[in-house]
Scaffold this active site. Structure first.
Site, short mmCIF file in Angstrom:
data_model
loop_
_atom_site.label_atom_id
_atom_site.label_comp_id
_atom_site.label_asym_id
_atom_site.label_seq_id
_atom_site.Cartn_x
_atom_site.Cartn_y
_atom_site.Cartn_z
N ASN A 216 3.56 1.25 6.90
CA ASN A 216 3.99 1.31 8.16
C ASN A 216 2.00 1.82 8.67
O ASN A 216 2.09 2.89 8.29
CB ASN A 216 4.81 2.71 8.51
CG ASN A 216 6.18 2.31 7.78
OD1 ASN A 216 6.50 0.76 8.00
ND2 ASN A 216 7.33 3.01 7.22
N HIS B 77 5.70 2.65 0.43
CA HIS B 77 5.69 3.18 -0.30
C HIS B 77 6.99 2.10 -1.17
O HIS B 77 6.36 0.97 -0.42
CB HIS B 77 7.31 3.05 1.42
CG HIS B 77 7.15 3.63 2.22
ND1 HIS B 77 7.98 4.61 2.55
CD2 HIS B 77 5.90 3.61 3.19
CE1 HIS B 77 7.74 5.40 3.31
NE2 HIS B 77 6.49 4.49 4.21
N HIS C 290 -0.02 5.76 3.32
CA HIS C 290 0.66 5.70 1.96
C HIS C 290 1.82 4.50 2.06
O HIS C 290 1.17 3.46 2.62
CB HIS C 290 2.04 6.98 2.35
CG HIS C 290 2.12 6.86 2.91
ND1 HIS C 290 2.08 7.18 4.14
CD2 HIS C 290 3.83 6.70 3.58
CE1 HIS C 290 2.78 6.90 5.67
NE2 HIS C 290 3.89 6.85 5.29
N ARG D 196 8.06 10.89 -5.43
CA ARG D 196 9.42 10.11 -4.93
C ARG D 196 9.63 11.09 -3.07
O ARG D 196 8.81 12.24 -3.01
CB ARG D 196 10.88 11.01 -5.69
CG ARG D 196 10.38 10.89 -7.27
CD ARG D 196 12.25 10.55 -7.47
NE ARG D 196 12.09 10.42 -9.33
CZ ARG D 196 11.47 8.86 -9.27
NH1 ARG D 196 11.68 7.85 -8.72
NH2 ARG D 196 11.98 8.83 -11.19
N ASP D 197 10.11 10.00 -2.18
CA ASP D 197 10.46 9.96 -1.49
C ASP D 197 11.02 11.17 -0.89
O ASP D 197 12.02 11.49 -1.72
CB ASP D 197 10.72 8.92 -0.04
CG ASP D 197 10.78 9.29 1.00
OD1 ASP D 197 11.38 9.73 1.79
OD2 ASP D 197 9.45 8.81 2.24
N ILE D 198 11.62 12.27 -0.27
CA ILE D 198 12.12 13.66 0.51
C ILE D 198 13.68 13.22 0.99
O ILE D 198 14.35 13.55 1.04
CB ILE D 198 11.48 14.53 1.11
CG1 ILE D 198 11.38 14.19 1.44
CG2 ILE D 198 10.54 15.39 -0.35
CD1 ILE D 198 11.30 16.17 3.07
#
Length: 117
Positions: free
Chosen positions: A90, A105, A103, A34-36
């Site tokens: 990105n 998302h 990576h 999970r993204d912080i």
């Protein structure tokens, strides 16, 4: 050296278990967590264990792993119950990349046309 863990890379440290993350999937060659700072109700990052600065470099050097990264992103979306979701790579600081380890998302949980990420 390309593909090798980098001592100054946050994601390499997460793969090595040196920095904690909320892991949602793990395979022999990928890790999803999970993204912080989530930009949607579901915001998961899927990374390869190997270090390349961006998705294009990963795909050029190790296309099998790049394919696994995309397949895992789809599995994350399925596991999270997402029918509609967005995958974002990105590349470069001007595009919003802040961690220079390839990576993707996985974002979902709200209509993406309502929010520009």
């Amino acid at each position: 050296m390309a593909g090798e863990p980098q001592s100054d890379c946050l994601f390499c440290k997460i793969v090595a278990g040196e920095i904690p993350a909320t892991v949602v999937r793990k395979t022999e060659r990928t890790l999803a967590f999970r993204d912080i700072a989530p930009k949607a109700p579901t915001h998961v990052l899927v990374i390869p264990h190997v270090h390349y600065p961006n998705a294009a470099a990963l795909a050029a050097a190790e296309p099998e792993i790049a394919g696994e990264l995309l397949a895992e992103a789809g599995r994350v979306a399925e596991d999270e119950g997402l029918r509609d979701y967005r995958l974002i790579f990105n590349t470069g600081a001007g595009a919003g990349q802040t961690i220079f380890h390839a990576h993707v998302h996985v974002l979902g949980g709200i209509p993406m046309h309502e929010r520009m990420v």
